[in-house]
Design a protein around this motif. Structure first.
Motif, short mmCIF file in Angstrom:
data_model
loop_
_atom_site.label_atom_id
_atom_site.label_comp_id
_atom_site.label_asym_id
_atom_site.label_seq_id
_atom_site.Cartn_x
_atom_site.Cartn_y
_atom_site.Cartn_z
N LEU A 1 0.76 -1.03 0.01
CA LEU A 1 0.06 0.11 0.13
C LEU A 1 0.99 1.19 0.06
CD1 LEU A 1 -2.69 -1.22 2.79
CD2 LEU A 1 -3.26 -0.53 0.32
N ALA A 2 0.49 2.23 -0.59
CA ALA A 2 1.07 3.67 -0.77
C ALA A 2 0.31 4.66 -0.75
CB ALA A 2 1.90 3.50 -2.00
N ALA A 3 0.68 5.72 0.04
CA ALA A 3 -0.11 6.86 0.29
C ALA A 3 0.07 7.56 -1.11
CB ALA A 3 0.38 7.68 1.42
N THR A 4 -1.20 8.43 -1.37
CA THR A 4 -0.96 9.05 -2.78
C THR A 4 -1.79 10.39 -2.40
OG1 THR A 4 -1.77 9.00 -5.29
CG2 THR A 4 -3.11 7.96 -3.74
N GLY A 5 -1.31 11.51 -3.10
CA GLY A 5 -1.88 12.80 -2.85
C GLY A 5 -1.57 13.34 -1.39
N SER A 6 -2.36 14.31 -1.09
CA SER A 6 -2.25 15.31 0.20
C SER A 6 -3.01 14.58 1.25
CB SER A 6 -2.68 16.53 -0.01
OG SER A 6 -2.00 17.22 -1.10
N THR A 7 -2.56 14.75 2.48
CA THR A 7 -3.46 14.28 3.61
C THR A 7 -4.26 15.35 3.98
OG1 THR A 7 -1.73 12.82 4.62
CG2 THR A 7 -3.16 13.89 6.04
N HIS A 8 -5.44 15.06 3.98
CA HIS A 8 -6.57 16.24 4.54
C HIS A 8 -7.03 16.07 5.95
CE1 HIS A 8 -7.42 16.66 0.25
NE2 HIS A 8 -7.17 15.28 -0.05
N LEU A 9 -6.91 17.25 6.58
CA LEU A 9 -7.30 17.37 7.87
C LEU A 9 -9.06 17.81 7.68
CD1 LEU A 9 -6.84 17.89 10.89
CD2 LEU A 9 -6.73 20.53 10.41
#
Length: 569
Positions: free
Chosen positions: A174-182
């Motif tokens: 698994l890989a994170a993609t894009g921005s992390t949203h608050l």
């Protein structure tokens, strides 16, 4: 179908529940205990059967050294249309600004496994969950600001994940993609985020106010996954405003929809004992279910208000689910004929209006499985099955160790319970012992052990190598301020029968020759100390009854245990 909450009784906290087809699936936190992440299934949300565990959850299959109440926190189940997912955090420090955690995902085609090896994902904080929406996967998490002066509960964040699958559909990377949203920040403590999509809204359910009496479920909603989120001005679930409600600490919930369209909230709650020191919950946090209706676009308890109901009506699919755990055929020979049908029964709900039953959990079998649990590692070569419901334990480290303890234990599921076992052992030094325990953690336990001490009248001088001394029964009380010896009495010759009974906060240990009468050992003990609510430490688990063996010098001393009986009323 009418049932009585809790539907999973005794140490079943932080429940996560989903429906796939006509079956419901549920998981709970396991903390420092094995099996890791117990799993259950049901056809009606009320009667649950043990379905196994996520055996692969911990890399290396070891939690040795983690503090009490650390380990695996708040798993979250999901299903992406092809495979089951479980996401969870392994927390290695408590009460510090760094939780020293890792967050992992395991996947499986069937909830009973086999589960894939864990895949690490971003760990902003504990209590993660995964939302599968429009063919994409989103990781929700608590954000921990670990900087000096930062807030340990600093909002809820969302990160999209991309999955690389194996040929059977399970996830191998698994890989994170894009921005992390608050998504949301609050001045109050919020954690345990779960998102439900319904009628064009994204509903964010949050555990609110910590895990104690201020606990609750808070709801927020948005037309967009990434917010902004509007917070409901009415709590969905809490008991913080009324200490008289039978189910206290209600919170940490997840919504699940039945095939007929009805909605339900699966949540945690506790059944407190009323003590002179205030309410205490030695059974730990348990799992309950509440019917839900939608009012003005918000989920509300069907019976009104926000207090959990003890008696609820749940879907009746017709055929009952067997509440007994699966039996390993290789272990069946170790169950006496009179024990046929004995099970973990206290984990199944009792029909409302019926008196509490007397359910026994008997036998010590090959590679003891559910409802047996072990501390910080799976059952290993320190357990030797002997057949006929007997087992030999090889002693290892002592009761205050965070490492290799030889302890087998079962959850207490009611406030009235009794455990008995026969132990045969010949300790020849004070560093060897074996017997019966009531357990919460390494700083809260009661232990009645067969051991050795100096001859009567001789001071405690550690001179066991002289070959003289006496075999005794010693009752020890583990306490945050230091362990205490409550009683030392002569042990009868040969195998010794040990027992402990609890009635509310009162616990009584007794012993006698195998087949002979019992005599009380030591004073009555305070079982309410074996709870989240005792002392100043952070505590999150529940109490157990079990057996243990100790050998602090060589790790070779053994004790034989037989005729285990555990009854709850």
């Amino acid at each position: 179908m009418r049932v009585e909450n809790p539907v999973l009784r005794g140490f079943a906290p932080d429940p996560t529940a989903i429906r796939v087809g006509d079956r419901y699936y549920l998981a709970t936190s396991s903390f420092e205990w094995f099996p890791t992440i117990p799993l259950y299934r049901s056809s009606d949300l009320g009667r649950w059967e043990y379905a196994g565990s996520v055996e692969t959850a911990v890399p290396g299959r070891s939690l040795l050294g983690v503090p009490d109440s650390a380990g695996i926190w708040a798993p979250a189940l999901s299903h992406d249309g092809e495979v089951f997912w479980v996401v969870y955090s392994i927390v290695r420090s408590i009460g510090r600004r760094f939780f020293d955690l890792e967050t992992y995902v395991c996947t499986a085609r069937d909830v009973s496994g086999p589960w894939s090896e864990p895949v690490r994902v971003p760990g902003h904080g504990f209590d993660p969950s995964v939302l599968h929406h429009d063919g994409r996967h989103y990781l929700l998490n608590l954000q921990n600001d670990s900087r000096v002066g930062g807030r340990r509960f600093d909002g809820i964040v969302l990160t999209e994940l991309t999955a690389d699958r194996a040929g059977d559909g399970t996830v191998r990377a698994l890989a994170a993609t894009g921005s992390t949203h608050l998504l949301l920040q609050r001045d109050e403590l919020v954690e345990g985020p779960k998102i439900t999509v319904e009628n064009g809204w994204f509903y964010l359910l949050l555990a609110q106010g910590g895990t104690g009496v201020e606990h609750g479920v808070l709801t927020a909603r948005s037309r967009s996954l990434t917010g902004p989120y509007e917070v409901d001005d009415v709590p969905m679930l809490t008991t913080r405003d009324d200490p008289s409600v039978p189910l206290q600490k209600a919170g940490h919930g997840e919504l699940v929809q039945a095939p007929d369209g009805r909605w339900f909230l699966v949540h945690l709650a506790s059944r407190p004992l009323r003590t002179p020191s205030g309410p205490r919950n030695p059974l730990g946090r348990e799992t309950a279910v509440q019917p839900v209706v939608w009012t003005d676009g918000w989920p509300r308890l069907a019976h009104g208000g926000w207090h959990p109901a003890v008696t609820v009506d749940l879907p009746d699919p017709g055929a009952a689910v067997d509440p007994s755990p699966p039996v390993d055929p290789s272990a069946a020979a170790g169950v006496a004929a009179s024990d046929a049908g004995a099970s973990s029964g206290d984990l199944s709900p009792r029909a409302a209006g019926h008196p509490a039953g007397d359910v026994s959990r008997r036998g010590l079998h090959h590679a003891p499985g559910w409802p047996w649990s072990t501390l910080r590692e799976p059952a290993g070569d320190w357990i030797q099955p002997l057949g006929d419901g007997r087992v030999r334990l090889r002693g290892r480290m002592g009761a205050e160790s965070l490492w290799q303890q030889s302890l087998l234990a079962q959850r207490l599921t009611e406030h009235r319970t009794r455990a008995e076992v026969t132990v045969a052992a010949e300790p020849v030094t004070f560093t060897q012992s074996a017997g019966l325990v009531l357990w919460y953690g390494t700083r809260s336990y009661y232990q009645l052990h067969l051991t050795w001490t100096e001859p009567d009248g001789e001071p405690q001088a550690g001179q066991q190598w002289h070959g003289h001394g006496r075999r005794v029964l010693q009752l020890e009380h583990g306490h945050p301020d230091g362990a205490r010896v409550l009683a030392v009495v002569p042990a009868p010759a040969g195998p010794v029968r040990l027992s402990v009974s609890t009635d509310g906060a009162a616990g009584t240990f007794a012993a006698g020759p195998a087949g002979g009468p019992f005599e009380q050992v030591g004073p009555q003990v305070d079982v309410s100390e074996l709870s989240d609510d005792f002392g100043d430490e952070l505590r999150f688990t529940g109490s157990f009854a079990g057996i243990s063996a100790v050998d602090l010098v060589e790790g070779t001393f053994t004790a034989e245990f037989s005729d285990w009986v555990h009854r709850s009323e």
